[in-house]
Design a protein around this motif. Structure first.
Motif, mmCIF file in Angstrom:
data_model
loop_
_atom_site.group_PDB
_atom_site.id
_atom_site.type_symbol
_atom_site.label_atom_id
_atom_site.label_comp_id
_atom_site.label_asym_id
_atom_site.label_seq_id
_atom_site.Cartn_x
_atom_site.Cartn_y
_atom_site.Cartn_z
ATOM 1 N N SER A 1 -6.065 1.546 7.613
ATOM 2 C CA SER A 1 -6.707 0.425 7.101
ATOM 3 C C SER A 1 -5.503 -0.889 7.161
ATOM 4 O O SER A 1 -6.055 -2.095 7.555
ATOM 5 C CB SER A 1 -6.679 0.723 5.376
ATOM 6 O OG SER A 1 -7.514 1.739 5.405
ATOM 7 N N GLN B 1 -8.620 2.711 -0.691
ATOM 8 C CA GLN B 1 -8.347 3.875 0.631
ATOM 9 C C GLN B 1 -9.536 3.770 1.608
ATOM 10 O O GLN B 1 -10.593 3.359 1.019
ATOM 11 C CB GLN B 1 -8.098 5.224 0.107
ATOM 12 C CG GLN B 1 -9.126 5.790 -1.027
ATOM 13 C CD GLN B 1 -8.866 7.219 -1.383
ATOM 14 O OE1 GLN B 1 -7.466 7.655 -1.107
ATOM 15 N NE2 GLN B 1 -9.531 7.752 -2.104
ATOM 16 N N ARG C 1 -8.548 -5.902 -1.027
ATOM 17 C CA ARG C 1 -7.400 -4.809 -0.863
ATOM 18 C C ARG C 1 -6.428 -4.594 -1.637
ATOM 19 O O ARG C 1 -5.636 -5.790 -1.533
ATOM 20 C CB ARG C 1 -7.005 -5.219 0.735
ATOM 21 C CG ARG C 1 -6.333 -3.964 1.342
ATOM 22 C CD ARG C 1 -7.024 -2.733 1.363
ATOM 23 N NE ARG C 1 -6.227 -1.688 2.090
ATOM 24 C CZ ARG C 1 -5.490 -0.629 1.675
ATOM 25 N NH1 ARG C 1 -5.593 -0.352 0.326
ATOM 26 N NH2 ARG C 1 -4.873 0.166 2.213
ATOM 27 N N SER D 1 -15.556 0.649 2.356
ATOM 28 C CA SER D 1 -15.455 0.236 1.174
ATOM 29 C C SER D 1 -16.769 -0.762 1.023
ATOM 30 O O SER D 1 -17.181 -1.025 -0.131
ATOM 31 C CB SER D 1 -14.202 -0.663 1.173
ATOM 32 O OG SER D 1 -14.171 -1.877 2.331
ATOM 33 N N TRP E 1 -10.777 -2.101 -2.853
ATOM 34 C CA TRP E 1 -10.619 -1.358 -1.586
ATOM 35 C C TRP E 1 -9.190 -0.593 -1.552
ATOM 36 O O TRP E 1 -8.235 -1.131 -1.422
ATOM 37 C CB TRP E 1 -10.678 -2.289 -0.286
ATOM 38 C CG TRP E 1 -10.376 -1.475 0.806
ATOM 39 C CD1 TRP E 1 -10.405 0.175 1.159
ATOM 40 C CD2 TRP E 1 -10.477 -1.919 2.105
ATOM 41 N NE1 TRP E 1 -10.062 0.323 2.407
ATOM 42 C CE2 TRP E 1 -10.036 -0.775 3.014
ATOM 43 C CE3 TRP E 1 -10.486 -3.282 2.525
ATOM 44 C CZ2 TRP E 1 -9.846 -1.211 4.301
ATOM 45 C CZ3 TRP E 1 -10.250 -3.573 3.986
ATOM 46 C CH2 TRP E 1 -10.018 -2.260 4.729
ATOM 47 N N ASP F 1 -4.966 7.394 6.274
ATOM 48 C CA ASP F 1 -5.953 6.345 5.938
ATOM 49 C C ASP F 1 -5.630 5.067 5.804
ATOM 50 O O ASP F 1 -5.835 4.161 6.106
ATOM 51 C CB ASP F 1 -6.666 6.944 4.862
ATOM 52 C CG ASP F 1 -7.699 8.069 5.025
ATOM 53 O OD1 ASP F 1 -7.998 8.130 6.291
ATOM 54 O OD2 ASP F 1 -8.131 8.547 4.159
ATOM 55 N N VAL F 2 -4.075 4.986 4.900
ATOM 56 C CA VAL F 2 -3.559 3.630 4.644
ATOM 57 C C VAL F 2 -3.110 2.973 6.078
ATOM 58 O O VAL F 2 -3.369 1.794 6.241
ATOM 59 C CB VAL F 2 -2.395 3.784 3.732
ATOM 60 C CG1 VAL F 2 -1.792 2.681 3.552
ATOM 61 C CG2 VAL F 2 -3.089 4.257 2.360
ATOM 62 N N PRO G 1 0.830 -1.175 -0.131
ATOM 63 C CA PRO G 1 -0.006 0.116 0.063
ATOM 64 C C PRO G 1 1.127 1.202 -0.082
ATOM 65 O O PRO G 1 2.104 1.262 0.376
ATOM 66 C CB PRO G 1 -0.841 -0.192 1.267
ATOM 67 C CG PRO G 1 0.072 -0.965 2.037
ATOM 68 C CD PRO G 1 0.870 -2.057 1.342
ATOM 69 N N ASP G 2 0.282 2.309 -0.490
ATOM 70 C CA ASP G 2 1.077 3.549 -0.412
ATOM 71 C C ASP G 2 1.215 4.019 1.000
ATOM 72 O O ASP G 2 0.151 3.931 1.798
ATOM 73 C CB ASP G 2 0.113 4.758 -1.292
ATOM 74 C CG ASP G 2 -0.162 4.521 -2.639
ATOM 75 O OD1 ASP G 2 0.867 3.790 -3.096
ATOM 76 O OD2 ASP G 2 -1.182 4.717 -2.931
ATOM 77 N N THR H 1 0.126 7.864 4.479
ATOM 78 C CA THR H 1 -1.242 8.751 4.943
ATOM 79 C C THR H 1 -1.667 7.931 6.121
ATOM 80 O O THR H 1 -1.778 6.582 6.082
ATOM 81 C CB THR H 1 -1.966 8.531 3.569
ATOM 82 O OG1 THR H 1 -2.389 7.090 3.372
ATOM 83 C CG2 THR H 1 -1.597 9.284 2.326
ATOM 84 N N SER I 1 -3.345 -1.606 -3.078
ATOM 85 C CA SER I 1 -2.861 -0.172 -3.289
ATOM 86 C C SER I 1 -3.703 0.706 -4.441
ATOM 87 O O SER I 1 -3.585 1.781 -4.273
ATOM 88 C CB SER I 1 -1.373 0.102 -3.087
ATOM 89 O OG SER I 1 -0.814 -0.544 -4.302
ATOM 90 N N ARG I 2 -3.665 -0.232 -5.536
ATOM 91 C CA ARG I 2 -4.295 0.570 -6.762
ATOM 92 C C ARG I 2 -5.053 -0.642 -7.671
ATOM 93 O O ARG I 2 -4.430 -1.865 -7.429
ATOM 94 C CB ARG I 2 -3.288 1.275 -7.471
ATOM 95 C CG ARG I 2 -2.157 0.462 -8.112
ATOM 96 C CD ARG I 2 -1.077 1.363 -8.596
ATOM 97 N NE ARG I 2 -0.520 2.229 -7.472
ATOM 98 C CZ ARG I 2 0.487 1.854 -6.784
ATOM 99 N NH1 ARG I 2 0.933 0.862 -7.070
ATOM 100 N NH2 ARG I 2 0.933 2.678 -6.074
#
Length: 484
Positions: free
Chosen positions: A22, A68, A99, A74, A66, A18-19, A12-13, A16, A101-102
């Protein structure tokens, strides 16, 4: 069915909140697995086999990525996709979320997960997969080849619902324009079998160099015909837009203030229009029940006339083709004196809906390069929302008016707030209008704000606030006391 736990997730990125949140929520489960979302099935039950055959709908499996936000957000997005599918006439069998990251650039959910999704499709007997996002032409083609069923994305689903609900000539033309704009980059050809061979000498054995060949392919023919149809639709919509501008221009010339209802789909905008104006427009518990704008006249408690317009509802990730196609309709909102932003107080995540609506409004404002009108937030469905939910919304939206269009709760307070926020006539006059000029008195009552009225032998004395053009028409009848 095999456990869906064997492949590694994409990283994942980082950086942030939010990540990070998660990741914390997913510590106890495999982040790479497809997570079944409970409660989405709309399988028909307790009916006979004959009834089931007659009522059988298109059977779909939903697939989301999912990227972010939280797990609840989600799942709410996928639940909304299920409601959209039901509105389009489908039967939802299963919903899965992965789930990542993109989204995978080739197949949206990754090649390994495509095989697992194919197993779910086979096990449920689905004939369609609906993805919770906009698929590229390449993703669409690869998914259909691997799943062996029809695949559509969220954009195509919303466009289909709009096509079913459009009633007016303008609405149908706008929807068809949006559908063709979506379709043209996704056209697929079938090779030489559908090519058009060159005719005449070019098709003969003695044709010159460069004159032999397949000619125009079926794909090229389809693209040319669609472009021709697009040009005609744009011309037709421009003509309808001229008519709408003429009507709007008359209201502006008469300086009648306007109020536009905006908000998430199924927030209760049409019900609110009926409650305030008695319009009697269609009210239905369905997504996108209103596509054609409805304008009705209303009056404030102090007698000032204004118009109220019901507009098309918004939704998360509203297709940009629809924003472009419905530009003339959405201009009704952008040109209003006041926006009534209607929020569904009983929705699971109303604050997300508020953000989605404001994003679309900001996009409209950027395209017009003009500031948007002032906004008044109206929390609707107070009779269905819990006290905790309403208290939370009052904290998040402190200036909002809480109402129930169904029960009438708070409608009087809303009408009073509208009257307070609408622009008032700028010129104050004190005149004695002869009884032979009763039409001027009627105009003052219809378009102005009467502060005092008295009937005298020589005529009607009025003290009122009116617009500049009406003040000029009344200039010859200024009362003696007012001249001094």
């Amino acid at each position: 069915m095999t456990e869906l736990t064997h492949s590694a997730p994409e990283a994942p990125d980082a950086g942030t909140d939010d990540v990070q949140l998660s990741q914390g929520e997913l510590e106890l489960s495999d982040r790479a697995s497809l997570r079944r979302v409970a409660g989405l099935s709309t399988e028909l039950a307790d009916i006979t086999e004959v009834e089931y055959r007659r009522l059988r709908l298109e059977k779909v499996v939903l697939a989301g990525v999912w990227v972010q936000g939280t797990a609840a957000q989600s799942e709410e997005s996928l639940a909304e996709l299920a409601r959209l599918a039901e509105t389009a006439g489908s039967e939802v069998l299963e919903g899965v979320v992965q789930r990542r990251s993109r989204p995978d650039p080739a197949t949206y959910i990754g090649s390994g997960k495509v095989r697992e999704l194919a197993d779910i499709v086979a096990a449920t007997g689905a004939d369609t997969v609906v993805c919770d996002g906009e698929l590229s032409p390449g993703q669409l083609r690869q998914l259909e080849e691997k799943l062996h069923v029809k695949v559509i994305d969220r954009t195509a689903l919303i466009l289909d619902i709009f096509a079913q609900h459009a009633r007016s000539r303008e609405g149908k033309a706008q929807v068809e324009l949006a559908q063709l704009q979506y379709l043209i980059p996704r056209l697929r050809g079938w090779g030489q079998s559908l090519s058009r061979q060159a005719g005449g000498r070019a098709g003969g054995a003695n044709g010159g160099v460069g004159l032999r060949g397949p000619g125009e392919t079926k794909l090229e023919t389809d693209r040319r015909r669609i472009n021709k149809r697009l040009a005609k639709l744009r011309k037709d919509i421009a003509a309808m837009d001229t008519i709408r501008e003429t009507k709007r221009g008359r209201r502006v010339a008469n300086e009648v203030p306007s109020v536009a209802l905006v908000g998430y789909t199924n927030a209760g905008k049409s019900s609110l229009l009926n409650a305030v104006t008695g319009a009697g427009v269609l009210v239905e518990d369905a997504l996108f029940a209103t596509l054609d704008p409805t304008t009705r006249r209303a009056e404030t408690t102090d007698g000032r006339a204004y118009t109220m317009t019901d507009t098309v509802g918004f939704v998360r990730h509203l297709p940009h083709q629809l924003v472009d196609a419905f530009r003339s309709t959405l201009d009704e909102a952008a040109d209003a004196d006041l926006l009534l932003h209607v929020v569904d107080g009983a929705a699971p995540a109303p604050e997300d809906q508020v953000s989605a609506v404001r994003e679309v409004l900001a996009e409209i404002g950027q395209k017009r390069d003009t500031p948007l009108p002032p906004e008044l937030v109206v929390v609707n469905k107070a009779d269905e929302a819990s006290d905790v939910a309403l208290a939370r919304l009052r904290h998040l939206l402190p200036e909002a008016v809480v109402v129930s269009a169904h029960s009438g709760q708070g409608i009087d307070a809303l009408v009073a707030e509208i009257a307070e926020r609408l622009p008032r006539p700028e010129a104050e006059v004190d005149v004695v209008v002869p009884y032979t000029r009763g039409e001027l008195v009627a105009r003052v009552h219809a378009d102005g704000e009467v502060l005092a009225e008295e009937h005298r032998p020589e005529g009607t004395r009025l003290r009122a606030r009116v617009h500049a053009d009406l003040a000029a028409a009344l200039a010859d009848y200024v009362a003696d006391g007012a001249r001094a």
